[in-house]
Design a protein around this motif. Sequence first.
Motif, PDB file in Angstrom:
ATOM      1  N   ASN A 132       0.770  -1.205  -0.170  1.00  0.00           N
ATOM      2  CA  ASN A 132       0.020  -0.068  -0.026  1.00  0.00           C
ATOM      3  C   ASN A 132       0.760   1.148   0.068  1.00  0.00           C
ATOM      4  O   ASN A 132       1.751   1.694   0.959  1.00  0.00           O
ATOM      5  N   ASP A 133       0.918   1.986  -1.100  1.00  0.00           N
ATOM      6  CA  ASP A 133       1.721   3.146  -1.173  1.00  0.00           C
ATOM      7  C   ASP A 133       1.423   4.154   0.002  1.00  0.00           C
ATOM      8  O   ASP A 133       2.229   4.822   0.459  1.00  0.00           O
ATOM      9  N   GLY A 134       0.326   4.492   0.430  1.00  0.00           N
ATOM     10  CA  GLY A 134       0.105   5.325   1.188  1.00  0.00           C
ATOM     11  C   GLY A 134       0.555   5.085   2.893  1.00  0.00           C
ATOM     12  O   GLY A 134       1.256   5.782   3.254  1.00  0.00           O
ATOM     13  N   LEU A 135       0.469   3.768   2.956  1.00  0.00           N
ATOM     14  CA  LEU A 135       0.889   3.127   4.213  1.00  0.00           C
ATOM     15  C   LEU A 135       2.323   3.131   4.291  1.00  0.00           C
ATOM     16  O   LEU A 135       2.952   3.327   5.354  1.00  0.00           O
ATOM     17  N   HIS A 136       3.108   3.060   2.787  1.00  0.00           N
ATOM     18  CA  HIS A 136       4.598   2.964   2.982  1.00  0.00           C
ATOM     19  C   HIS A 136       4.919   4.326   3.253  1.00  0.00           C
ATOM     20  O   HIS A 136       6.023   4.415   3.877  1.00  0.00           O
ATOM     21  N   VAL A 137       4.241   5.282   2.415  1.00  0.00           N
ATOM     22  CA  VAL A 137       4.944   6.776   2.980  1.00  0.00           C
ATOM     23  C   VAL A 137       4.892   6.943   4.354  1.00  0.00           C
ATOM     24  O   VAL A 137       5.586   7.565   4.894  1.00  0.00           O
ATOM     25  N   PHE A 138       3.630   6.837   4.992  1.00  0.00           N
ATOM     26  CA  PHE A 138       3.443   6.797   6.534  1.00  0.00           C
ATOM     27  C   PHE A 138       4.463   6.174   7.117  1.00  0.00           C
ATOM     28  O   PHE A 138       5.095   6.573   8.092  1.00  0.00           O
ATOM     29  N   GLN A 139       4.954   4.894   6.728  1.00  0.00           N
ATOM     30  CA  GLN A 139       6.068   4.298   7.319  1.00  0.00           C
ATOM     31  C   GLN A 139       7.236   4.947   7.520  1.00  0.00           C
ATOM     32  O   GLN A 139       7.932   5.259   8.357  1.00  0.00           O
ATOM     33  N   HIS A 140       7.661   5.432   6.338  1.00  0.00           N
ATOM     34  CA  HIS A 140       8.838   6.254   6.177  1.00  0.00           C
ATOM     35  C   HIS A 140       8.896   7.556   7.109  1.00  0.00           C
ATOM     36  O   HIS A 140       9.776   8.006   7.777  1.00  0.00           O
TER      37      HIS A 140
END
Length: 242
Positions: A132-140
């Motif tokens: 999930n791209d959105g969750l990936h951005v949030f992870q970073h």
Amino acid sequence: MNEWDWEPSVVAGCVALSLGYIALVRKRGINRAPYFFAGVLLLLLDLVSPIDTLGDQRLFSAHVVQHFLLALVIPPLLLLGIPKWLAEAALRRPVLRTMECMVGQPPVSWLLGVGTMLAWHIPALFNAALANDGLHVFQHLSLLTTGTIFWWSILGPLDDRRLPTLGAVSYLFSACVCCSLLGAFLTFGPVGLYPAYAGYGGLDPKRDQQLGGMLMWVPGCFVYLAGIVTSVARWYGAERTA
């Protein structure tokens, strides 16, 4: 694979961070600027270089390198680049002062920094972020933010916010132990925790996961050890000049 991914939001964010810093400090001198700009440059490279592409699509070990930089290397550089007067001015604002009082306390900052690192390597969360791209951005963003909060008590520009030497050593050593346990689990644990990675460049999934665990384990502890040495050296220097 050697693609660079010049994601506009990442480039714009790094440029905005740099310009904002210049606007704030240009009238008072920029002696600490090299640290800050080194942190921003490393942030940019971490998110647009082949490290990001490999970490997203091919190698778990590359993703560990990316997380390592986001949580343990970039935040100290950014904090070392903040002059004391700027931090004092920022904390005169009620909202920022309240936030700092909430998350800047060592038990809270330790839990946020270490807990975020551990949580994102739980296979279910890690795999979900890959999908999930959105969750990936949030992870970073969460790794960068909580990493900065974690290091505030050690490398922040305000003396009265830093932990005393014994507290700093305990704070960093306990974080090193947790990082080592995570690294050991990844190195010696079951293969296939992160099924999105099928191996690349001569690394099969098993060796890739083992390499990722070792990268989390050894370099991570060296960063915490460097923080311990810095705290002890600062104490020793103060004693010598007292």
